[in-house]
Motif scaffolding. Structure first.
Motif, PDB file in Angstrom:
ATOM      1  N   GLN A 290       0.854  -1.179   0.000  1.00  0.00           N
ATOM      2  CA  GLN A 290       0.000   0.000   0.000  1.00  0.00           C
ATOM      3  C   GLN A 290       0.892   1.232   0.000  1.00  0.00           C
ATOM      4  OE1 GLN A 290      -2.444   1.066   3.515  1.00  0.00           O
ATOM      5  NE2 GLN A 290      -4.204   1.025   2.137  1.00  0.00           N
ATOM      6  N   LEU A 291       0.453   2.279  -0.665  1.00  0.00           N
ATOM      7  CA  LEU A 291       1.241   3.507  -0.791  1.00  0.00           C
ATOM      8  C   LEU A 291       0.379   4.696  -0.402  1.00  0.00           C
ATOM      9  CD1 LEU A 291       3.800   5.028  -1.780  1.00  0.00           C
ATOM     10  CD2 LEU A 291       2.749   5.044  -4.067  1.00  0.00           C
ATOM     11  N   ILE A 292       0.923   5.580   0.450  1.00  0.00           N
ATOM     12  CA  ILE A 292       0.244   6.808   0.855  1.00  0.00           C
ATOM     13  C   ILE A 292       1.163   7.975   0.510  1.00  0.00           C
ATOM     14  CG2 ILE A 292      -0.769   8.090   2.769  1.00  0.00           C
ATOM     15  CD1 ILE A 292      -1.081   5.361   4.207  1.00  0.00           C
ATOM     16  N   VAL A 293       0.684   8.894  -0.303  1.00  0.00           N
ATOM     17  CA  VAL A 293       1.500  10.016  -0.763  1.00  0.00           C
ATOM     18  C   VAL A 293       0.758  11.325  -0.513  1.00  0.00           C
ATOM     19  CG1 VAL A 293       2.606  11.143  -2.737  1.00  0.00           C
ATOM     20  CG2 VAL A 293       2.614   8.639  -2.562  1.00  0.00           C
ATOM     21  N   GLY A 294       1.454  12.284   0.095  1.00  0.00           N
ATOM     22  CA  GLY A 294       0.963  13.652   0.210  1.00  0.00           C
ATOM     23  C   GLY A 294       1.841  14.526  -0.661  1.00  0.00           C
ATOM     24  N   ASP A 295       1.254  15.196  -1.665  1.00  0.00           N
ATOM     25  CA  ASP A 295       2.046  15.980  -2.611  1.00  0.00           C
ATOM     26  C   ASP A 295       2.028  17.478  -2.315  1.00  0.00           C
ATOM     27  OD1 ASP A 295      -0.456  16.845  -3.429  1.00  0.00           O
ATOM     28  OD2 ASP A 295      -0.420  15.782  -5.352  1.00  0.00           O
ATOM     29  N   GLY A 296       1.518  17.854  -1.135  1.00  0.00           N
ATOM     30  CA  GLY A 296       1.433  19.253  -0.760  1.00  0.00           C
ATOM     31  C   GLY A 296       0.031  19.810  -0.897  1.00  0.00           C
ATOM     32  N   GLU A 297      -0.780  19.187  -1.749  1.00  0.00           N
ATOM     33  CA  GLU A 297      -2.161  19.621  -1.948  1.00  0.00           C
ATOM     34  C   GLU A 297      -3.166  18.483  -1.785  1.00  0.00           C
ATOM     35  OE1 GLU A 297      -2.537  21.518  -5.720  1.00  0.00           O
ATOM     36  OE2 GLU A 297      -1.183  23.177  -5.215  1.00  0.00           O
ATOM     37  N   THR A 298      -2.767  17.283  -2.233  1.00  0.00           N
ATOM     38  CA  THR A 298      -3.676  16.139  -2.249  1.00  0.00           C
ATOM     39  C   THR A 298      -3.059  14.952  -1.531  1.00  0.00           C
ATOM     40  OG1 THR A 298      -4.567  16.857  -4.391  1.00  0.00           O
ATOM     41  CG2 THR A 298      -4.993  14.570  -3.752  1.00  0.00           C
ATOM     42  N   LEU A 299      -3.897  14.201  -0.818  1.00  0.00           N
ATOM     43  CA  LEU A 299      -3.490  12.948  -0.202  1.00  0.00           C
ATOM     44  C   LEU A 299      -3.965  11.811  -1.099  1.00  0.00           C
ATOM     45  CD1 LEU A 299      -2.379  11.414   2.345  1.00  0.00           C
ATOM     46  CD2 LEU A 299      -4.771  11.247   3.050  1.00  0.00           C
ATOM     47  N   TRP A 300      -3.031  10.917  -1.473  1.00  0.00           N
ATOM     48  CA  TRP A 300      -3.339   9.768  -2.311  1.00  0.00           C
ATOM     49  C   TRP A 300      -3.075   8.486  -1.527  1.00  0.00           C
ATOM     50  CZ3 TRP A 300      -5.241  11.104  -7.053  1.00  0.00           C
ATOM     51  CH2 TRP A 300      -4.908  12.378  -7.540  1.00  0.00           C
ATOM     52  N   ILE A 301      -4.033   7.563  -1.519  1.00  0.00           N
ATOM     53  CA  ILE A 301      -3.860   6.271  -0.860  1.00  0.00           C
ATOM     54  C   ILE A 301      -4.119   5.193  -1.902  1.00  0.00           C
ATOM     55  CG2 ILE A 301      -4.565   4.790   1.053  1.00  0.00           C
ATOM     56  CD1 ILE A 301      -5.780   7.288   2.367  1.00  0.00           C
ATOM     57  N   TYR A 302      -3.102   4.387  -2.183  1.00  0.00           N
ATOM     58  CA  TYR A 302      -3.217   3.368  -3.235  1.00  0.00           C
ATOM     59  C   TYR A 302      -3.104   1.979  -2.637  1.00  0.00           C
ATOM     60  CZ  TYR A 302      -2.044   0.440  -7.263  1.00  0.00           C
ATOM     61  OH  TYR A 302      -2.016  -0.562  -8.213  1.00  0.00           O
ATOM     62  N   ASP A 303      -4.131   1.169  -2.818  1.00  0.00           N
ATOM     63  CA  ASP A 303      -4.141  -0.223  -2.408  1.00  0.00           C
ATOM     64  C   ASP A 303      -3.884  -1.080  -3.643  1.00  0.00           C
ATOM     65  OD1 ASP A 303      -5.066  -2.917  -1.783  1.00  0.00           O
ATOM     66  OD2 ASP A 303      -5.906  -2.044   0.041  1.00  0.00           O
ATOM     67  N   LYS A 304      -2.700  -1.678  -3.698  1.00  0.00           N
ATOM     68  CA  LYS A 304      -2.306  -2.427  -4.896  1.00  0.00           C
ATOM     69  C   LYS A 304      -3.182  -3.645  -5.125  1.00  0.00           C
ATOM     70  CE  LYS A 304       1.668  -4.503  -7.252  1.00  0.00           C
ATOM     71  NZ  LYS A 304       3.128  -4.785  -7.176  1.00  0.00           N
ATOM     72  N   ASP A 305      -3.523  -4.394  -4.067  1.00  0.00           N
ATOM     73  CA  ASP A 305      -4.335  -5.598  -4.225  1.00  0.00           C
ATOM     74  C   ASP A 305      -5.693  -5.281  -4.841  1.00  0.00           C
ATOM     75  OD1 ASP A 305      -2.285  -7.007  -3.144  1.00  0.00           O
ATOM     76  OD2 ASP A 305      -3.227  -7.347  -1.194  1.00  0.00           O
ATOM     77  N   LEU A 306      -6.297  -4.183  -4.404  1.00  0.00           N
ATOM     78  CA  LEU A 306      -7.608  -3.792  -4.912  1.00  0.00           C
ATOM     79  C   LEU A 306      -7.518  -2.935  -6.172  1.00  0.00           C
ATOM     80  CD1 LEU A 306      -9.365  -2.829  -1.547  1.00  0.00           C
ATOM     81  CD2 LEU A 306      -9.452  -5.011  -2.767  1.00  0.00           C
ATOM     82  N   ASN A 307      -6.294  -2.472  -6.473  1.00  0.00           N
ATOM     83  CA  ASN A 307      -6.082  -1.528  -7.573  1.00  0.00           C
ATOM     84  C   ASN A 307      -7.045  -0.346  -7.431  1.00  0.00           C
ATOM     85  OD1 ASN A 307      -4.681  -0.577  -9.816  1.00  0.00           O
ATOM     86  ND2 ASN A 307      -6.112  -1.533 -11.275  1.00  0.00           N
TER      87      ASN A 307
END
Length: 206
Positions: A79-96
């Protein structure tokens, strides 16, 4: 979608070296002033109100203040969680599946704001030195916002390094994050905090 975010926020916890002679409150203030970025390896456990371990995970975390971070879970699933300064992105690879949130609302008075937020943390949190236990000197942090995701965070310092974060939510759940191989103000690629939606991924906006 698996909710590692609530445990992440989670942290992002405490990645660095401080003055060895200072108390935990002074160490935290020094961190805010002198550390603009960091990265580390982490292990994480989640226990319920009875102390029973319900989750174990591990991976890497890095951040750049204010508001940029990358939290990568490698075990037991990706799983990947990224904050780019404006948006929070949470990516679950298993569920795509990708969950997208406004970063300011996601951070708020969460533990993530302690390290990846703005410099004025004492506007949003109270800091209290709670003494030494074993080899660790402990700081307790509480949000002023009653709607915060957590009740309190305890941060354990071993000499000049933050080693442990304990996050307590309002339901008695405790998340413990152990940090190792800490690097302060590392040089990172320009795209470290950029998230690209994977092909075919479902996107949910909250």
């Amino acid at each position: 979608m698996r909710r590692e975010f609530s445990a992440f926020v989670l942290f992002l916890g405490g990645l660095l070296a401080f003055s060895a002679q200072a108390g935990p409150i002074e160490k935290m203030r020094e961190f805010i002033q002198q550390t603009r970025s960091a990265r580390a390896v982490f292990t994480q456990t989640v226990a319920d109100s009875s102390g029973q371990i319900s989750q174990k995970s591990s991976g890497t975390v890095q951040f750049q203040r204010p508001g940029k971070f990358r939290w990568t879970y490698s075990k037991p699933y990706e799983q990947l969680i990224v904050g780019d300064g404006e948006t929070l992105w949470i990516y679950d690879k298993d569920l795509n599946q990708v969950t997208q949130r406004k970063l300011d609302k996601a951070l708020g008075s969460s533990p993530a704001a302690l390290l990846a937020g703005a410099d004025d943390i004492e506007k949003y949190f109270s800091l209290n030195a709670i003494g030494k236990k074993g080899k660790l000197d402990w700081l307790e942090v509480r949000p002023y916002d009653e709607d915060s995701l957590f009740d309190k965070v305890r941060m354990g310092f071993n000499k000049n390094t933050l080693e442990v974060m304990e996050l307590f939510d309002h339901f008695g759940q405790k998340t413990t994050i152990l940090l190792s191989r800490l690097e302060r103000n590392p040089v990172t690629p320009a795209d470290t905090y950029t998230f690209t939606i994977p092909d075919g991924a479902d996107v949910v906006t909250e």
